[in-house]
Design an enzyme around this catalytic site. Structure first.
Site, short mmCIF file in Angstrom:
data_model
loop_
_atom_site.label_atom_id
_atom_site.label_comp_id
_atom_site.label_asym_id
_atom_site.label_seq_id
_atom_site.Cartn_x
_atom_site.Cartn_y
_atom_site.Cartn_z
N HIS A 156 0.85 -1.19 0.00
CA HIS A 156 0.00 0.00 0.00
C HIS A 156 0.89 1.23 0.00
O HIS A 156 1.82 1.34 0.79
CB HIS A 156 -0.91 0.00 1.23
N ASP A 191 -14.07 5.83 8.04
CA ASP A 191 -13.00 6.56 7.35
C ASP A 191 -13.54 7.35 6.17
O ASP A 191 -13.08 8.46 5.89
CB ASP A 191 -11.90 5.60 6.88
N ARG A 209 -12.10 15.65 6.84
CA ARG A 209 -10.72 16.15 7.01
C ARG A 209 -10.31 16.96 5.80
O ARG A 209 -9.60 17.96 5.90
CB ARG A 209 -9.76 14.97 7.21
N SER A 266 -6.58 6.11 9.22
CA SER A 266 -7.32 6.06 7.96
C SER A 266 -6.75 4.94 7.07
O SER A 266 -7.50 4.08 6.58
CB SER A 266 -7.21 7.43 7.27
N LYS A 288 -8.38 0.79 6.93
CA LYS A 288 -8.85 0.14 5.69
C LYS A 288 -8.04 -1.12 5.39
O LYS A 288 -8.57 -2.15 5.02
CB LYS A 288 -8.73 1.12 4.51
N1 URA Z 1 -4.60 7.96 2.30
C1 URA Z 1 -5.65 7.59 3.09
O1 URA Z 1 -6.33 6.62 2.81
N2 URA Z 1 -5.90 8.32 4.19
C2 URA Z 1 -5.15 9.39 4.55
O2 URA Z 1 -5.42 9.99 5.57
C3 URA Z 1 -4.07 9.76 3.73
C4 URA Z 1 -3.81 9.02 2.60
#
Ligand code: URA
Length: 433
Positions: A82, A161, A168, A183, A187
């Site tokens: 990721h 999220d 945000r 965040s 996930k």
């Molecule tokens: N990618 C995400 O999924 N969340 C964040 O806060 C920043 C980058």
């Protein structure tokens, strides 16, 4: 329990309990807690921070706010990577077939572009016919048969999220380490992988502008991944300059295909080899050095390219694009950007180059925006290269001819040419285990 008291407590710099954090994520997901209170808490977290325990509690609460995926029907060890987000970052398209062709399964749920950073699903969808929305049964079948499958998010993963990220985004609280960690890892942990390699970007095209911030972010994410029982490691990699030369969806897939043919840009090829070998190493396929050799063999023998072809066919895409880029469809006429003066490309504002690509039609400002698969940028010169006034430095591609003057202006404003040649930077700054 009252949301008011939770905000007050964080405003006073005190640590929140797991119970208070779950009260917030559950209430906010259900709609019982309004946006203005959630925004106030995010701002209090921004200024007062969170301890590692609080950050872990927020991550697990976000993970548990929606569906958890069950990959238990997928055979063998499952590894994932990721990236924290970058410009021209098409590594997933190359790394996933590389790892799969070395015998480790990659069953990947990928994201869409938002803001200046690109998304793997949009890139895959630029391949005519490619289906990125599959039933769970089909996803598992392809992962088992081919060893690699990449789809977009279908089930409701981490809905807390989804709401929090949108909030945000409009309350200037994105660049906050505990909120980014929870965040991303919220996930990631909802998916059912055994190993996770995190590519934490640092520099002008990433959320973390300094190496120190990136190191802190990586350390916390790795600790949380390991705490959740996933073998996790992070690489801190350069995003002060776009990765490779192509930015935009079909353009990036074409560059990925060239890379899988062993003809890719040096930075992209090297980073993909490092990421893929780290995934194999976490999946117990050998030492890092042994895994690098496995990956190079898969790359230069053409096995990884064949794996990519198999994946495209299995997901309904036209595999002929691998041999004939014209099968991607019509490409708009290119518009050349020229160097305004002689010197060296000293630095670029990578996020602004991403914004330029977005303006050309390759990205989206809101989740509803549609994407032009053929829009984007090909960089002809990168940081450190010498240029003479008038030299072509980039090609812009768009069907929206009227925005070209603005896009060119933005691109030039993002490129700083100097008489001094900048020092070369490493591709990987650090490895956090
Ligand atoms: N990618 C995400 O999924 N969340 C964040 O806060 C920043 C980058």
């Amino acid at each position: 329990m009252r949301m008011y008291d939770i905000i007050q407590k964080k405003k006073d710099g005190l640590a929140l309990t797991e119970e208070e954090i779950r009260f917030f994520t559950e209430g906010y997901t259900k709609g019982d807690i309004p946006d203005y209170q959630a925004a106030a808490l995010c701002m209090a977290i921004y200024f007062k921070g969170m301890s590692p325990d609080e950050t872990a509690a927020l991550t697990f609460a976000i993970r548990d706010s929606g569906d958890r995926l069950d990959f238990s029907d997928i055979k063998g060890i499952r590894a994932d990577k990721h990236s924290t987000g970058g410009v021209g970052d098409k590594t997933s398209l190359i790394v996933a077939p590389l790892v799969a062709s070395c015998g480790v399964t990659v069953a990947k749920i990928t994201g869409r572009a938002l803001g200046h950073t690109g998304g793997t699903v949009d890139k895959l969808e630029s391949i005519p016919g490619m289906r990125t929305s599959l039933s769970e049964q089909e996803f598992v079948e392809i992962a088992n048969k081919v060893g690699v499958c990449m789809i977009g998010q279908s089930r409701e993963i981490a809905p807390a999220d989804k709401k929090l990220y949108a909030l945000r985004d409009v309350t200037a609280t994105v660049d906050c380490i505990p909120l980014i960690v929870s965040s991303i890892m919220g996930k990631k942990l909802a998916a059912d992988d055994d190993c996770i390699v995190l590519d934490v970007k640092t520099g002008s095209g990433s959320f973390m502008k300094t190496l120190e911030e990136s190191r802190t972010l990586a350390r916390i994410m790795v600790d949380i991944g390991n705490k959740a029982g996933k073998k996790t490691m992070a690489l801190i990699t350069d995003m002060d300059v776009p990765l490779g030369f192509a930015i935009g969806n079909a353009l990036e897939v074409m560059e990925s295909i060239r890379t899988l043919k062993g003809e890719g840009p040096e930075d992209l090829t090297q980073l993909c080899i490092i990421l893929a070998s780290s995934m194999l190493h976490l999946a117990d396929r050998g030492t890092i050095e042994e895994c690098v050799e496995l990956v190079k063999d898969a790359l230069y023998s053409g096995r990884a390219l064949e794996k990519f072809r198999e994946m495209i066919s299995a997901q309904g895409g036209n595999p002929k694009v691998i041999d004939h880029f014209s099968d991607f469809g019509a490409v708009p006429e290119k518009h050349i950007v020229r160097a305004p003066r002689s010197g060296y490309i000293y630095s670029v504002n990578t996020a602004q180059i991403g914004e330029t690509s977005l303006l050309l039609g390759a990205g989206r400002n809101t989740v509803e925006d549609s994407i032009d698969p053929m829009a984007g940028i090909i960089l002809l010169k990168k940081t450190g290269d010498q240029v003479t006034a008038g030299d072509p430095i980039a090609e812009l591609y768009t069907w929206k001819k009227n925005i070209l003057p603005r896009a060119e202006e933005m691109f030039l404003a993002s490129t700083f040419i100097s008489d001094i040649q900048p020092e070369a930077k490493p591709l990987v700054f650090d490895i956090i285990k």
